[in-house]
Scaffold this motif. Structure first.
Motif, PDB file in Angstrom:
ATOM      1  N   ALA A   1       0.811  -1.219   0.000  1.00  0.00           N
ATOM      2  CA  ALA A   1       0.000   0.000   0.000  1.00  0.00           C
ATOM      3  C   ALA A   1       0.844   1.269   0.000  1.00  0.00           C
ATOM      4  O   ALA A   1       0.311   2.365  -0.119  1.00  0.00           O
ATOM      5  CB  ALA A   1      -0.936   0.005   1.205  1.00  0.00           C
ATOM      6  N   VAL A   2       2.156   1.122   0.143  1.00  0.00           N
ATOM      7  CA  VAL A   2       3.012   2.306   0.185  1.00  0.00           C
ATOM      8  C   VAL A   2       4.353   2.016  -0.479  1.00  0.00           C
ATOM      9  O   VAL A   2       4.920   0.952  -0.305  1.00  0.00           O
ATOM     10  CB  VAL A   2       3.202   2.816   1.634  1.00  0.00           C
TER      11      VAL A   2
ATOM     12  N   GLU B   1       3.615  11.926   0.562  1.00  0.00           N
ATOM     13  CA  GLU B   1       4.107  12.434   1.848  1.00  0.00           C
ATOM     14  C   GLU B   1       5.622  12.591   1.776  1.00  0.00           C
ATOM     15  O   GLU B   1       6.301  11.755   1.187  1.00  0.00           O
ATOM     16  CB  GLU B   1       3.804  11.459   2.995  1.00  0.00           C
ATOM     17  N   VAL B   2       6.110  13.650   2.395  1.00  0.00           N
ATOM     18  CA  VAL B   2       7.557  13.851   2.519  1.00  0.00           C
ATOM     19  C   VAL B   2       7.858  14.014   4.010  1.00  0.00           C
ATOM     20  O   VAL B   2       7.196  14.784   4.708  1.00  0.00           O
ATOM     21  CB  VAL B   2       8.028  15.095   1.737  1.00  0.00           C
ATOM     22  N   TRP B   3       8.852  13.250   4.489  1.00  0.00           N
ATOM     23  CA  TRP B   3       9.260  13.285   5.894  1.00  0.00           C
ATOM     24  C   TRP B   3      10.735  13.649   5.989  1.00  0.00           C
ATOM     25  O   TRP B   3      11.530  13.244   5.153  1.00  0.00           O
ATOM     26  CB  TRP B   3       9.078  11.899   6.526  1.00  0.00           C
ATOM     27  N   CYS B   4      11.073  14.367   7.033  1.00  0.00           N
ATOM     28  CA  CYS B   4      12.473  14.609   7.403  1.00  0.00           C
ATOM     29  C   CYS B   4      12.702  13.977   8.778  1.00  0.00           C
ATOM     30  O   CYS B   4      11.877  14.144   9.684  1.00  0.00           O
ATOM     31  CB  CYS B   4      12.777  16.099   7.476  1.00  0.00           C
ATOM     32  N   VAL B   5      13.790  13.258   8.922  1.00  0.00           N
ATOM     33  CA  VAL B   5      14.155  12.603  10.181  1.00  0.00           C
ATOM     34  C   VAL B   5      15.474  13.201  10.633  1.00  0.00           C
ATOM     35  O   VAL B   5      16.472  13.111   9.914  1.00  0.00           O
ATOM     36  CB  VAL B   5      14.308  11.075   9.973  1.00  0.00           C
TER      37      VAL B   5
ATOM     38  N   ARG C   1       6.464  16.584   6.846  1.00  0.00           N
ATOM     39  CA  ARG C   1       6.350  16.051   8.204  1.00  0.00           C
ATOM     40  C   ARG C   1       7.741  15.779   8.766  1.00  0.00           C
ATOM     41  O   ARG C   1       8.670  15.499   8.008  1.00  0.00           O
ATOM     42  CB  ARG C   1       5.525  14.768   8.192  1.00  0.00           C
ATOM     43  N   ILE C   2       7.850  15.841  10.088  1.00  0.00           N
ATOM     44  CA  ILE C   2       9.157  15.615  10.710  1.00  0.00           C
ATOM     45  C   ILE C   2       9.060  14.539  11.788  1.00  0.00           C
ATOM     46  O   ILE C   2       8.010  14.365  12.426  1.00  0.00           O
ATOM     47  CB  ILE C   2       9.750  16.912  11.297  1.00  0.00           C
ATOM     48  N   ALA C   3      10.153  13.829  11.954  1.00  0.00           N
ATOM     49  CA  ALA C   3      10.310  12.861  13.037  1.00  0.00           C
ATOM     50  C   ALA C   3      11.633  13.216  13.712  1.00  0.00           C
ATOM     51  O   ALA C   3      12.705  12.902  13.198  1.00  0.00           O
ATOM     52  CB  ALA C   3      10.330  11.440  12.489  1.00  0.00           C
TER      53      ALA C   3
ATOM     54  N   ASP D   1       4.751   4.204  12.083  1.00  0.00           N
ATOM     55  CA  ASP D   1       3.323   3.866  12.018  1.00  0.00           C
ATOM     56  C   ASP D   1       2.761   4.175  10.630  1.00  0.00           C
ATOM     57  O   ASP D   1       1.976   3.400  10.085  1.00  0.00           O
ATOM     58  CB  ASP D   1       2.551   4.631  13.098  1.00  0.00           C
ATOM     59  N   ARG D   2       3.162   5.290  10.036  1.00  0.00           N
ATOM     60  CA  ARG D   2       2.694   5.646   8.680  1.00  0.00           C
ATOM     61  C   ARG D   2       3.212   4.662   7.639  1.00  0.00           C
ATOM     62  O   ARG D   2       2.535   4.358   6.665  1.00  0.00           O
ATOM     63  CB  ARG D   2       3.120   7.061   8.301  1.00  0.00           C
TER      64      ARG D   2
END
Length: 195
Positions: free
Chosen positions: A49-50, A81-85, A107-109, A190-191
């Motif tokens: 799914a991703v 979605e775009v994430w920065c860690v 989004r950030i983690a 989780d995402r």
């Protein structure tokens, strides 16, 4: 008499249409530790799914957010979605990076003090203020010979749920990066599992 196929616009129903997977771009503020862990998670989940792309770029948090925005802009509509860690460590631009990310829809983690806190939570709870240098010996207690440039996801995969529970116990929203210790990595994992 031969049966005719439905013509376009004939009103007859077509078969099920396969929905394309959501796409995520994850940009990590180090070249190895976070990237290797998240690639291991992606490969372990094999979630149809991703579709997840993980990149590493060692730089400051604001530079990382700018880099992620640039990567997204190179591929308009390519990522859902775009994430920065990234870590808090000794960076002075974490709040600016968080604000820039919010404005850009990224989004950030964030882990405070560093990603090793997230790794440690796979093995034990930790609620006292701690610095990066003191986290590394704790990691070695649970992962003998711990090397942040060689992360074997198999050592962590069976305790991911406990790590997320422990992280939420430290900071329930996963968005407050000013608290030490805290980590919002559980929101990203989780995402990846439940897009």
């Amino acid at each position: 008499m031969a049966r005719s196929f439905p013509r376009e616009g004939s009103g007859r129903r077509r078969g099920p249409v396969r929905r394309s997977a959501r796409t995520m771009l994850i940009v990590c503020g180090s070249k190895e530790t976070e990237r290797q862990y998240l690639q291991g998670l992606r490969d372990h989940l094999r979630n149809p799914a991703v579709s997840v792309v993980v990149r590493g770029k060692a730089c400051s948090p604001t530079q990382l957010v700018a880099y992620a925005r640039g990567q997204r802009d190179l591929n308009p509509g390519g990522y859902d979605e775009v994430w920065c860690v990234f870590d808090v460590d000794d960076y002075i631009d974490v709040a600016d990076a968080a604000l820039a990310a919010r404005r850009q829809g990224i989004r950030i983690a964030v882990s405070n003090p560093c990603f090793e806190l997230w790794l440690l939570l796979h093995f034990t709870d930790h609620r006292a203020h701690i610095g990066t240098k003191k986290l590394l010996p704790l990691m070695e207690k649970h992962v003998p010979g711990y090397d942040k440039t060689r992360i074997d996801f198999r050592k962590y995969r069976d305790e991911m749920v406990r790590a997320a529970e422990r992280a939420q116990g430290l900071e329930p929203t996963g968005e407050e990066h000013g608290r030490n210790p805290s980590t919002g990595v559980w929101r990203l994992t989780d995402r990846m599992a439940n897009p």
